[in-house]
Structure formats: structure tokens, C-alpha cells
Design an enzyme around this catalytic site. Structure first.
Site, short mmCIF file in Angstrom:
data_model
loop_
_atom_site.label_atom_id
_atom_site.label_comp_id
_atom_site.label_asym_id
_atom_site.label_seq_id
_atom_site.Cartn_x
_atom_site.Cartn_y
_atom_site.Cartn_z
N LYS A 189 0.83 -1.21 0.00
CA LYS A 189 0.00 0.00 0.00
C LYS A 189 0.87 1.27 0.00
O LYS A 189 2.07 1.20 0.22
CB LYS A 189 -0.96 -0.04 1.19
CG LYS A 189 -1.93 -1.24 1.14
CD LYS A 189 -2.98 -1.12 0.03
CE LYS A 189 -3.59 -2.46 -0.37
NZ LYS A 189 -4.63 -2.97 0.48
C1 LIG Z 1 -5.60 -3.99 0.94
C2 LIG Z 1 -7.06 -3.68 0.94
C3 LIG Z 1 -7.85 -3.77 2.10
C4 LIG Z 1 -7.41 -4.43 3.36
O1 LIG Z 1 -6.26 -4.02 3.91
P1 LIG Z 1 -5.36 -5.03 4.81
O2 LIG Z 1 -4.46 -4.06 5.50
O3 LIG Z 1 -4.66 -5.93 3.87
O4 LIG Z 1 -6.26 -5.73 5.75
C5 LIG Z 1 -9.15 -3.33 2.03
N1 LIG Z 1 -9.69 -2.86 0.89
C6 LIG Z 1 -8.97 -2.79 -0.25
C7 LIG Z 1 -9.63 -2.24 -1.48
C8 LIG Z 1 -7.65 -3.21 -0.27
O5 LIG Z 1 -6.96 -3.18 -1.42
#
Ligand SMILES: *Cc1c(COP(=O)(O)O)cnc(C)c1O
Length: 391
Positions: A189
Site C-alpha cells: 500500500k
Molecule cells: C488492501 C485492501 C484492504 C485491506 O487491507 P489489509 O491491511 O490488507 O487488511 C481493504 N480494501 C482494499 C480495497 C484493499 O486493497
């Protein structure tokens, strides 16, 4: 980058940007004797709230936990319905099911890949309690029509901003628009803590509920109970969850957040280079940035013009792999997955816009560690591949 024998090094789909500052902050935390939730988490929360301009920021151990706690805070429960786009990651839908509620899927827009607000209204029933707009790839949803509809129908809005740091909508930072916004710090991310997440909110009641539920439903500042400032006494006020972030992770987050603007600027530069590099190529369609806001460029999703190609999307992915370019596909719409077909009754054909985007989409590498030469190599490989596969 070339290896010694002259062959190209592989460009992976993603690499986190971890600098010496991050490493030093983690080492300092290890030496401090305090590993779990503590002073670094508090500092990370304060910095994050200041960065997006939110009243409260509550750190948790994943973006999924952030979404779950946000839905719990507004009171989503058994039998409720929550509307969300099919074109998203697993987490957006599963958190609805955690609470015994039903995920109700809908289609997205062909230009932004974000939830199509015109499809929401017909899905609203007396059981509908909330909408989860997802800012896909870092492109903010057109929030005004969503907020107006939610207000008129008495629905909560919880934003999934896992991709959207930093992004703006009509001059406002994502994280300050609706009552509750969830961010993710998963390894791929825009900023990362390895695993981690954050909820932002303007409301004191939601903030204290989320804080309490993220640590076993315990009273007060129970995270502090083993420090010299803390006290051994606590009360269990609710059946909570174990979602607190560690100071180790927050140490990473503090330094990543400091660099967030620089990381964003480099991603934006890469997106511009891609847009220029692919302009005029008939076999692909570049992502558009909506004029109402700014895109965080977490993902660069190229769409293939399949009518001009002899091969399909998978041949393009295979060929790029042979050129040493890592790619990915975002997203396999939720309604195409077995659990949504078996448990919710969805099938192919239900959401044609999302299906069409899915069949044509390729995500290209876009991370700050890429050099200009790396970006140039991706552009050249994509152009050569599309040329070789032309009909
Ligand atoms: C990565 C992601 C999440 C969840 O995040 P995590 O930190 O992996 O639990 C939620 N929504 C979207 C659209 C994502 O890409």
C-alpha cells in the site's frame, strides 16, 4: 538496471520503499523495551490525524480490522444489508459478513472503476444500513452524490481508502469526507507498516468506541497498564477484538508517513511517464484522473483494447513476464468468486461493467524505487508486446 552478464534485472510488480530512517526507528523501538501498543502508536496516530486533517485517527493491525471496527461503530449487525462495489478486494465484503450482515454488491463506473452511484438507489431496502465506497487505485469516488443519497435515505458511509493516501476530493483530503474512513498499511500500500491500518473520524463517540473495541473492549487506557504511568485495574465493557497495532509497526509507519508526500510525488511522476508513453497506442486505454480530485496513484491500471489484439490479457501478462516485468490484475470482481456465488447467489453477467474492466485490466509496477530507466523499460515492453500481439 543491468546485471553483470548484460541481462536485464527483473522489475517486480511491487517493492516497498524502506529507507535507513525506517530501519533506525524500528531498531530504536526494539531497544526501548516496549514492543506492543505504546508511545510510538500514539505518535503515529497524532501524525496521521494531522496529515489528513482528521479529528481522530485510531491505529489498528490491518486495513480489514479498520473496516470491521468502523462498521461495528455505526452499529451494523445481524440481518443488516451493506452496499459495496463488486470491483474491490476481498476485505471490503468480508467485514460485512463478520458482523452477521449481508454484503449487497453493485457495479462500477467504466471511467473511474469506482462504485456507480446510480446503481445504489434501487438496491436500498428497509434493511440497508450503510454504503462502502472504495477509492479504487487511489482515485477518489465522486463523494457528493453518495453523501447526498446516504443522507436522504439515512445510511452510513464508510470509505475504504486502502489505496487513497494521499488523495483529495474537491480540495478535501480523503479521511475527512465521511464519518469514518479506513486506511491500510499492508506491504504493497502507499505507505506500509508490514501489516496495519487506521480509522479516521470526526466523531468523538466513534473514536472512543473503536479504541475500546480494538483492545478486547477494555476500559480506559488499558494498553498502558504495564507501564509506570498505567494502573492494573480495568473493566471489560464489551466483547471486543484483538486489533491493536504494535509499536514496532508504528515505528515503520512514523517514518513512512514522513515520506508520504515524496513517495506520492514519485508515483505521480511514474503515472505521467506511463500516460505519455502509452498515448496514441490504439491497443490500450490509459487511466483517467477525474477532474474533481487528485489520484493517489497506488495502482496504475491499464486497460487493453482487446478488439485490436490477437491474444488476450493473459498472453500480454505472459509476454511481459518474459520481458522481466512483473504485473498483476486488479480486481477479480467479488461476484465471480465461489463464496459470493454459493452464499449470496451471484453469477457471471450480474455486473457487466466490472466484468469488462476485469477482463481487460493489467496493473503495471508503480512504486517510488523504480528508476526512470525501469519505467522506460516497462513502457517499451508493453508497446512491443501489444505490437507483436496485434490482430
Ligand atoms: C488492501 C485492501 C484492504 C485491506 O487491507 P489489509 O491491511 O490488507 O487488511 C481493504 N480494501 C482494499 C480495497 C484493499 O486493497
Amino acid at each position: 538496471m543491468n546485471t553483470e552478464d548484460g541481462r536485464y534485472q527483473r522489475i517486480p510488480f511491487h517493492l516497498p520503499s524502506i529507507g535507513e530512517e525506517e530501519i533506525a526507528e524500528v531498531v530504536e523501538t526494539l531497544r526501548s523495551g516496549w514492543l506492543t501498543t505504546g508511545p510510538k502508536v500514539r505518535r503515529f496516530e497524532e501524525m496521521f490525524a494531522a496529515y489528513v486533517g482528521a479529528r481522530h485517527a485510531i491505529a489498528v493491525n490491518s486495513g480489514t480490522a479498520a473496516l470491521h471496527l468502523a462498521l461495528e461503530a455505526v452499529g451494523i449487525g445481524p440481518g443488516d444489508e451493506v452496499i459495496l462495489p463488486t470491483y474491490t478486494f476481498a476485505a471490503t465484503g468480508e467485514v460485512v459478513a463478520y458482523l452477521g450482515a449481508h454484503p449487497v454488491l453493485t457495479d462500477c463506473r467504466p471511467d473511474t472503476f469506482n462504485i456507480d452511484v446510480t446503481t445504489i438507489e434501487p438496491l436500498i431496502t428497509p434493511k440497508t444500513k450503510a454504503i462502502i465506497p472504495v477509492h479504487i487505485a487511489g482515485q477518489p469516488c465522486d463523494m457528493d452524490p453518495i453523501m447526498e443519497l446516504a443522507k436522504a435515505r439515512g445510511l452510513h458511509v464508510i470509505e475504504d481508502a486502502a489505496h487513497a493516501l494521499p488523495a483529495t476530493y474537491k480540495g478535501k483530503m480523503v479521511g475527512t469526507i465521511s464519518d469514518l474512513t479506513a486506511f491500510s498499511f499492508y506491504a504493497t500500500k502507499p505507505i506500509t507498516t508490514g501489516e496495519g491500518g487506521m480509522v479516521t473520524t470526526e466523531r468523538d463517540d466513534y473514536a472512543s468506541r473503536i479504541k475500546r473495541m480494538s483492545l478486547h473492549g477494555l476500559s480506559g487506557d488499558a494498553w498502558n497498564r504495564y507501564s509506570d504511568k498505567g494502573h492494573w485495574y480495568y473493566e471489560i465493557l464489551d466483547f471486543g477484538f484483538k486489533y491493536n497495532l504494535t509499536d514496532l509497526a508504528a515505528a515503520l509507519g512514523i517514518q513512512q508517513l514522513r515520506r508520504s508526500d515524496d513517495l506520492y510525488k514519485r508515483r505521480r511522476e511514474i503515472a505521467r511517464m506511463y500516460n505519455e508513453g502509452f498515448s496514441g497506442v490504439e491497443a490500450c486505454v490509459i487511466p483517467q484522473e477525474a477532474d474533481y480530485g487528485t489520484h493517489a496513484w497506488h495502482l496504475y491500471i491499464l486497460q487493453l483494447n482487446l478488439a485490436t489484439l490477437a491474444g488476450g490479457r493473459n498472453e500480454v501478462i505472459r509476454s511481459l513476464g518474459e520481458h522481466g516485468i512483473g504485473t498483476s490484475v486488479h480486481f477479480i470482481p467479488l461476484h465471480l468468486h465461489p463464496v459470493y456465488q454459493k452464499r449470496c447467489g451471484y453469477s457471471w453477467g450480474a455486473f457487466p461493467v466490472s466484468e469488462r474492466i476485469f477482463e481487460r485490466a493489467i496493473s503495471l509496477p508503480i512504486y517510488p524505487g523504480m528508476t526512470d530507466a525501469d519505467v522506460g523499460r516497462v513502457i517499451e515492453s508493453v508497446r512491443n508486446t501489444l505490437h507483436a500481439l496485434r490482430r
